[in-house]
Design a protein around this motif. Sequence first.
Motif, PDB file in Angstrom:
ATOM      1  N   GLY A  52       0.768  -1.234   0.000  1.00 46.80           N
ATOM      2  CA  GLY A  52       0.000   0.000   0.000  1.00 46.80           C
ATOM      3  C   GLY A  52       0.801   1.288   0.000  1.00 46.80           C
ATOM      4  N   HIS A  53       1.995   1.280  -0.568  1.00 50.59           N
ATOM      5  CA  HIS A  53       2.796   2.502  -0.657  1.00 50.59           C
ATOM      6  C   HIS A  53       2.526   3.155  -2.013  1.00 50.59           C
ATOM      7  N   ALA A  54       1.503   4.012  -2.053  1.00 51.18           N
ATOM      8  CA  ALA A  54       1.066   4.589  -3.322  1.00 51.18           C
ATOM      9  C   ALA A  54       2.161   5.432  -3.964  1.00 51.18           C
ATOM     10  N   ASP A  55       2.908   6.187  -3.152  1.00 55.12           N
ATOM     11  CA  ASP A  55       3.940   7.037  -3.735  1.00 55.12           C
ATOM     12  C   ASP A  55       5.027   6.209  -4.412  1.00 55.12           C
ATOM     13  N   LEU A  56       5.370   5.072  -3.811  1.00 54.12           N
ATOM     14  CA  LEU A  56       6.377   4.211  -4.424  1.00 54.12           C
ATOM     15  C   LEU A  56       5.831   3.484  -5.644  1.00 54.12           C
ATOM     16  N   GLN A  57       4.518   3.219  -5.655  1.00 51.69           N
ATOM     17  CA  GLN A  57       3.918   2.696  -6.880  1.00 51.69           C
ATOM     18  C   GLN A  57       4.070   3.718  -8.007  1.00 51.69           C
ATOM     19  N   GLY A  58       3.816   4.979  -7.661  1.00 53.66           N
ATOM     20  CA  GLY A  58       3.998   6.039  -8.658  1.00 53.66           C
ATOM     21  C   GLY A  58       5.424   6.096  -9.147  1.00 53.66           C
ATOM     22  N   THR A  59       6.381   5.963  -8.212  1.00 58.26           N
ATOM     23  CA  THR A  59       7.789   5.976  -8.588  1.00 58.26           C
ATOM     24  C   THR A  59       8.117   4.824  -9.532  1.00 58.26           C
ATOM     25  N   ALA A  60       7.586   3.639  -9.224  1.00 59.27           N
ATOM     26  CA  ALA A  60       7.856   2.474 -10.069  1.00 59.27           C
ATOM     27  C   ALA A  60       7.255   2.650 -11.467  1.00 59.27           C
ATOM     28  N   TYR A  61       6.014   3.141 -11.541  1.00 54.94           N
ATOM     29  CA  TYR A  61       5.406   3.383 -12.850  1.00 54.94           C
ATOM     30  C   TYR A  61       6.209   4.420 -13.630  1.00 54.94           C
ATOM     31  N   HIS A  62       6.647   5.441 -12.924  1.00 56.33           N
ATOM     32  CA  HIS A  62       7.453   6.485 -13.561  1.00 56.33           C
ATOM     33  C   HIS A  62       8.762   5.901 -14.100  1.00 56.33           C
ATOM     34  N   ASP A  63       9.432   5.099 -13.279  1.00 58.01           N
ATOM     35  CA  ASP A  63      10.691   4.500 -13.709  1.00 58.01           C
ATOM     36  C   ASP A  63      10.485   3.551 -14.888  1.00 58.01           C
ATOM     37  N   LEU A  64       9.401   2.801 -14.854  1.00 58.82           N
ATOM     38  CA  LEU A  64       9.097   1.916 -15.988  1.00 58.82           C
ATOM     39  C   LEU A  64       8.805   2.732 -17.250  1.00 58.82           C
ATOM     40  N   PHE A  65       8.162   3.869 -17.062  1.00 59.15           N
ATOM     41  CA  PHE A  65       7.877   4.762 -18.200  1.00 59.15           C
ATOM     42  C   PHE A  65       9.171   5.207 -18.877  1.00 59.15           C
ATOM     43  N   ILE A  66      10.138   5.690 -18.094  1.00 53.71           N
ATOM     44  CA  ILE A  66      11.363   6.185 -18.723  1.00 53.71           C
ATOM     45  C   ILE A  66      12.213   5.033 -19.267  1.00 53.71           C
ATOM     46  N   THR A  67      12.086   3.852 -18.660  1.00 52.82           N
ATOM     47  CA  THR A  67      12.812   2.698 -19.198  1.00 52.82           C
ATOM     48  C   THR A  67      12.252   2.315 -20.564  1.00 52.82           C
ATOM     49  N   GLU A  68      10.910   2.277 -20.667  1.00 59.71           N
ATOM     50  CA  GLU A  68      10.288   1.983 -21.956  1.00 59.71           C
ATOM     51  C   GLU A  68      10.596   3.083 -22.967  1.00 59.71           C
ATOM     52  N   LEU A  69      10.638   4.309 -22.493  1.00 67.87           N
ATOM     53  CA  LEU A  69      10.957   5.427 -23.366  1.00 67.87           C
ATOM     54  C   LEU A  69      12.338   5.249 -23.994  1.00 67.87           C
ATOM     55  N   GLU A  70      13.290   4.781 -23.185  1.00 67.84           N
ATOM     56  CA  GLU A  70      14.653   4.610 -23.695  1.00 67.84           C
ATOM     57  C   GLU A  70      14.758   3.483 -24.712  1.00 67.84           C
ATOM     58  N   THR A  71      13.803   2.581 -24.715  1.00 70.24           N
ATOM     59  CA  THR A  71      13.836   1.503 -25.706  1.00 70.24           C
ATOM     60  C   THR A  71      13.256   1.951 -27.040  1.00 70.24           C
ATOM     61  N   GLY A  72      12.736   3.180 -27.087  1.00 71.32           N
ATOM     62  CA  GLY A  72      12.192   3.700 -28.327  1.00 71.32           C
ATOM     63  C   GLY A  72      10.727   3.396 -28.522  1.00 71.32           C
ATOM     64  N   ALA A  73      10.027   3.052 -27.450  1.00 74.33           N
ATOM     65  CA  ALA A  73       8.588   2.773 -27.548  1.00 74.33           C
ATOM     66  C   ALA A  73       7.837   4.050 -27.915  1.00 74.33           C
ATOM     67  N   GLY A  74       6.668   3.891 -28.482  1.00 76.58           N
ATOM     68  CA  GLY A  74       5.895   5.017 -28.969  1.00 76.58           C
ATOM     69  C   GLY A  74       4.966   5.621 -27.940  1.00 76.58           C
ATOM     70  N   PRO A  75       3.873   6.250 -28.402  1.00 77.81           N
ATOM     71  CA  PRO A  75       2.955   6.955 -27.507  1.00 77.81           C
ATOM     72  C   PRO A  75       2.322   6.081 -26.424  1.00 77.81           C
ATOM     73  N   GLU A  76       2.354   4.731 -26.590  1.00 77.44           N
ATOM     74  CA  GLU A  76       1.765   3.869 -25.557  1.00 77.44           C
ATOM     75  C   GLU A  76       2.470   4.031 -24.220  1.00 77.44           C
ATOM     76  N   CYS A  77       3.674   4.570 -24.227  1.00 82.31           N
ATOM     77  CA  CYS A  77       4.383   4.835 -22.969  1.00 82.31           C
ATOM     78  C   CYS A  77       3.584   5.767 -22.066  1.00 82.31           C
ATOM     79  N   GLU A  78       2.753   6.614 -22.664  1.00 80.70           N
ATOM     80  CA  GLU A  78       2.014   7.594 -21.877  1.00 80.70           C
ATOM     81  C   GLU A  78       1.005   6.932 -20.944  1.00 80.70           C
ATOM     82  N   VAL A  79       0.642   5.678 -21.208  1.00 79.45           N
ATOM     83  CA  VAL A  79      -0.233   4.949 -20.288  1.00 79.45           C
ATOM     84  C   VAL A  79       0.446   4.785 -18.939  1.00 79.45           C
TER      85      VAL A  79
END
Length: 429
Positions: A221-248
């Motif tokens: 139940g650590h919502a802020d850390l869930q946000g951090t993990a989603y954020h980190d996954l977002f930038i990781t996917e971004l670095e792989t060259g993924a498209g607009p679906e990263c915005e999810v």
Amino acid sequence: MPTRSSRPAAPAARRRTRVPPALTRGPEAMPALGIVEEVAGELGMLLWRCARDVVLWASTPPARRPGLFTGTAAERQTRQLEALSIDPELAAPLAVMARVLESPSAIPERLVVNACRRLALWAEQQGHLATALEFMQAGALVAPESAALAYAVGRLARRRAEYDRAESWYVRGIVQARRAEDHRVYARAYAGLGTLYFQRGNLPAARRAFLRCLKAAARHGHADLQGTAYHDLFITELETGAGPECEVLAEKALTAFGSNSGAVARLAFDLAYHWILLGRFADALRVAKALSPHFDGAGEQALVLSMIARSAGGAGDRATFGWAAARLDTLLHSGAGADSAPRALLGLAYGAASLADWPAALRFARATTEAARERSEGKILIMAEAALESIQRHAALDERAAPATGVSSLAERFVDALAAPAGTSVMAG
């Protein structure tokens, strides 16, 4: 009657994972030498001796601590403190260091740990990362069961680009946190480990670590850390060259963060970078300008200025590019923001190339490769070398440049969200 083989097996003894040892030395020739390289004069020497004294004290069994230091050591250090004009924030923790010399068998370990943490915090605020690392590590050696301290050492070592040392402390923190059922530190240590892998260019390992962080944070139940993990996954996917679906992933992070303006600002920064990669420079520039009041640290200021320069170059805004490049040059030459220099300089190289300013682009690309090599940032080095090759051929790096008009509604929503808190703007003065 059941046969012997059909009886339920006795429960296996739960295996207790051994806490792994951690690396305590960096590349310097002498332990803690970075302190005297960062802090000049008598204060630097005093801090160096204090760090060495604490490490010696921590490594000595309590029964052998009486008489560990000479009888006049505490008196000499006290006189030296009185002769120095030091920051008031240092007075109390350095007084504790003198007590270590005076009463090595009587001083409580918690006081020593607290003093080390205060000295590390002061040093980090001053930009003295080697000093901060040595004192945080000294505190972790005094309290070897502390998962939080192990995590903190890993974070500082990572910022220093001492990746092997950082990884060893993160792994130690993970094991200690699991033992102590400290779910928050457990998740944070995985997040830090993922960031380390990300910086070294190992994106699959980074993704696995971030997913472990997300799983632990969601379970407890650590919502802020869930946000951090989603954020980190977002930038990781971004670095792989993924498209607009990263915005999810970015949207999930935004939902988890709620009203945490600092976290939202960091998310907005990375979303703007994503838009740069898509060639949506007008959106990126609009958000980058709105981000400036939210970041006070030199390294963060460097990255915001770099983003403004890169998006301005892509949007054809020469005046804004020139302003941001000049401010960033001044910041980096002051010695501040060194841990962000490779990424920041790369943004300048791309922005200058988008404006077809080839001499400036070449200069910035070469500076990027030098900074990336110094800090062993493999991903940035590969990007810088590719940029350098393209610039030398006078090839446009950002062929999908968007006009400076037509800002999206999502960009405007981020600008509105970032407008609420007040802070120190890197756009000021």
